[in-house]
Scaffold this motif. Sequence first.
Motif, PDB file in Angstrom:
ATOM      1  N   GLY A 206       8.678 -18.229  16.436  1.00  0.00           N
ATOM      2  CA  GLY A 206       8.263 -18.817  15.262  1.00  0.00           C
ATOM      3  C   GLY A 206       7.204 -17.923  14.211  1.00  0.00           C
ATOM      4  N   THR A 207       7.088 -16.868  14.469  1.00  0.00           N
ATOM      5  CA  THR A 207       6.415 -15.854  13.587  1.00  0.00           C
ATOM      6  C   THR A 207       7.603 -15.042  12.972  1.00  0.00           C
ATOM      7  N   VAL A 208       7.447 -15.079  11.728  1.00  0.00           N
ATOM      8  CA  VAL A 208       8.459 -14.227  10.816  1.00  0.00           C
ATOM      9  C   VAL A 208       7.608 -12.986  10.219  1.00  0.00           C
ATOM     10  N   PRO A 209       7.924 -11.640  10.779  1.00  0.00           N
ATOM     11  CA  PRO A 209       7.221 -10.827  10.188  1.00  0.00           C
ATOM     12  C   PRO A 209       7.474 -10.098   8.842  1.00  0.00           C
ATOM     13  N   ALA A 210       6.347  -9.961   7.924  1.00  0.00           N
ATOM     14  CA  ALA A 210       6.718  -9.734   6.824  1.00  0.00           C
ATOM     15  C   ALA A 210       7.428  -7.915   6.591  1.00  0.00           C
ATOM     16  N   VAL A 211       6.996  -7.400   7.457  1.00  0.00           N
ATOM     17  CA  VAL A 211       7.161  -5.960   7.644  1.00  0.00           C
ATOM     18  C   VAL A 211       7.694  -5.551   8.628  1.00  0.00           C
ATOM     19  N   ILE A 212       8.907  -4.797   8.908  1.00  0.00           N
ATOM     20  CA  ILE A 212       9.108  -4.477  10.036  1.00  0.00           C
ATOM     21  C   ILE A 212       9.614  -2.909  10.143  1.00  0.00           C
ATOM     22  N   GLY A 213       9.086  -2.218  11.079  1.00  0.00           N
ATOM     23  CA  GLY A 213       9.194  -0.759  11.054  1.00  0.00           C
ATOM     24  C   GLY A 213      10.333  -0.149  12.062  1.00  0.00           C
ATOM     25  N   ASP A 214      10.141   1.138  12.028  1.00  0.00           N
ATOM     26  CA  ASP A 214      11.486   1.688  12.881  1.00  0.00           C
ATOM     27  C   ASP A 214      11.275   2.087  14.464  1.00  0.00           C
ATOM     28  N   GLY A 215      10.131   1.366  14.934  1.00  0.00           N
ATOM     29  CA  GLY A 215       9.575   1.415  16.113  1.00  0.00           C
ATOM     30  C   GLY A 215       8.583   2.519  16.517  1.00  0.00           C
ATOM     31  N   SER A 216       8.052   2.907  15.245  1.00  0.00           N
ATOM     32  CA  SER A 216       7.058   4.015  15.354  1.00  0.00           C
ATOM     33  C   SER A 216       5.835   3.477  14.369  1.00  0.00           C
ATOM     34  N   LEU A 217       4.673   3.861  14.728  1.00  0.00           N
ATOM     35  CA  LEU A 217       3.325   3.586  13.929  1.00  0.00           C
ATOM     36  C   LEU A 217       3.638   4.151  12.215  1.00  0.00           C
ATOM     37  N   GLU A 218       4.032   5.270  12.034  1.00  0.00           N
ATOM     38  CA  GLU A 218       4.395   5.883  11.047  1.00  0.00           C
ATOM     39  C   GLU A 218       5.539   5.230  10.021  1.00  0.00           C
ATOM     40  N   GLY A 219       6.556   4.610  10.872  1.00  0.00           N
ATOM     41  CA  GLY A 219       7.608   3.974  10.475  1.00  0.00           C
ATOM     42  C   GLY A 219       7.139   2.639   9.742  1.00  0.00           C
ATOM     43  N   SER A 220       6.155   2.096  10.612  1.00  0.00           N
ATOM     44  CA  SER A 220       5.658   0.745  10.079  1.00  0.00           C
ATOM     45  C   SER A 220       4.723   0.866   8.855  1.00  0.00           C
ATOM     46  N   LEU A 221       3.955   2.004   8.867  1.00  0.00           N
ATOM     47  CA  LEU A 221       3.257   2.282   7.738  1.00  0.00           C
ATOM     48  C   LEU A 221       3.875   2.425   6.606  1.00  0.00           C
ATOM     49  N   SER A 222       4.970   3.195   6.724  1.00  0.00           N
ATOM     50  CA  SER A 222       5.858   3.550   5.508  1.00  0.00           C
ATOM     51  C   SER A 222       6.474   2.145   4.880  1.00  0.00           C
ATOM     52  N   ALA A 223       7.010   1.388   6.000  1.00  0.00           N
ATOM     53  CA  ALA A 223       7.555  -0.030   5.665  1.00  0.00           C
ATOM     54  C   ALA A 223       6.583  -0.830   4.675  1.00  0.00           C
ATOM     55  N   LEU A 224       5.736  -0.685   5.433  1.00  0.00           N
ATOM     56  CA  LEU A 224       4.259  -1.485   4.662  1.00  0.00           C
ATOM     57  C   LEU A 224       4.025  -1.204   3.154  1.00  0.00           C
ATOM     58  N   ASN A 225       4.154   0.284   3.157  1.00  0.00           N
ATOM     59  CA  ASN A 225       3.840   0.862   1.643  1.00  0.00           C
ATOM     60  C   ASN A 225       4.918   0.318   0.792  1.00  0.00           C
ATOM     61  N   ALA A 226       6.179   0.432   1.379  1.00  0.00           N
ATOM     62  CA  ALA A 226       7.158  -0.283   0.351  1.00  0.00           C
ATOM     63  C   ALA A 226       7.187  -1.567   0.210  1.00  0.00           C
ATOM     64  N   TYR A 227       6.854  -2.319   1.089  1.00  0.00           N
ATOM     65  CA  TYR A 227       6.517  -3.662   0.941  1.00  0.00           C
ATOM     66  C   TYR A 227       5.464  -4.157  -0.151  1.00  0.00           C
ATOM     67  N   LEU A 228       4.397  -3.482  -0.069  1.00  0.00           N
ATOM     68  CA  LEU A 228       3.384  -3.405  -0.915  1.00  0.00           C
ATOM     69  C   LEU A 228       3.487  -3.303  -2.457  1.00  0.00           C
ATOM     70  N   GLN A 229       4.354  -1.993  -2.655  1.00  0.00           N
ATOM     71  CA  GLN A 229       5.068  -1.656  -3.619  1.00  0.00           C
ATOM     72  C   GLN A 229       5.779  -2.765  -4.381  1.00  0.00           C
ATOM     73  N   LYS A 230       6.576  -3.234  -3.568  1.00  0.00           N
ATOM     74  CA  LYS A 230       7.700  -4.283  -3.973  1.00  0.00           C
ATOM     75  C   LYS A 230       6.805  -5.477  -4.566  1.00  0.00           C
ATOM     76  N   ASN A 231       5.868  -5.668  -3.966  1.00  0.00           N
ATOM     77  CA  ASN A 231       5.157  -6.965  -3.973  1.00  0.00           C
ATOM     78  C   ASN A 231       3.752  -6.875  -4.789  1.00  0.00           C
ATOM     79  N   GLY A 232       3.818  -5.773  -5.567  1.00  0.00           N
ATOM     80  CA  GLY A 232       2.397  -5.469  -6.420  1.00  0.00           C
ATOM     81  C   GLY A 232       1.239  -5.273  -5.706  1.00  0.00           C
ATOM     82  N   GLY A 233       1.364  -4.641  -4.351  1.00  0.00           N
ATOM     83  CA  GLY A 233       0.297  -4.077  -4.001  1.00  0.00           C
ATOM     84  C   GLY A 233      -0.540  -4.902  -2.985  1.00  0.00           C
ATOM     85  N   ALA A 234      -1.577  -4.280  -2.433  1.00  0.00           N
ATOM     86  CA  ALA A 234      -2.106  -5.308  -1.353  1.00  0.00           C
ATOM     87  C   ALA A 234      -2.823  -6.655  -2.103  1.00  0.00           C
TER      88      ALA A 234
END
Length: 229
Positions: A201-229
């Motif tokens: 019942g928890t839908v993650p907003a960001v999904i990485g590639d299995g690594s911390l770095e991949g998750s952080l990269s996906a986070l930055n792409a999400y923030l850029q798309k959604n206008g930052g933090a």
Amino acid sequence: MKIAVTRLKGKEKSDASRCRAYGHECFSVHPLRSELRETEIAAFVDAASAGEFDCIFFTSALPAKIIAPRLSTTARVIAIGPQTAKELRDYAIECETLTSFYSRDFVPYLGDWIRRKRIGIPRADVPNQNLLDSITNAGGIVREFRCYGLEPTGEDLPLDDADAILFTSAMSYAKARWTPRDTLLVMAIGEITAAVMNAGGTVPAVIGDGSLEGSLSALNAYLQKNGGA
């Protein structure tokens, strides 16, 4: 953003510098703790020293950290990612690094070489029948050693100061005690963790590639798309 990263209690990694490289802060929270099983660890080390494996697969950094100081082997050693490989190389264990962060890619990585090869896997006491079946179906001979258990800490995760939480495994989500809120961005380290989160019942907003770095990269792409933090 300030990110709470789920880690095993007492087994925190050097996440801070890796997060800073992507422009974020982080701190560890602990839904789980590890309980080492010395008898099983010793059995694996003895088998490796006796030449009973053609290949050893480390599926996470913790068993590598535990076993590498005691490991003597001529087997082919495979690490699931760069952090696991680092733990091994710190003790002069030569290893190859899997090209993804998912154990399902172990058999395709080895290809036909796996036929009739004896594979040793030191890992957590968490079922992964798909991995065992894939090795057997490819003609390999697999032995797993459940070198540590994972137990819930029972602690409420301290998330008041967090802008986001990154669940680093399916079990860390399933066993976590936490309170969702609208202002907390929820992240999954990879698709397997995300699937368990969705089922819970928890839908993650960001999904990485299995690594911390991949998750952080996906986070930055999400923030850029959604206008930052």
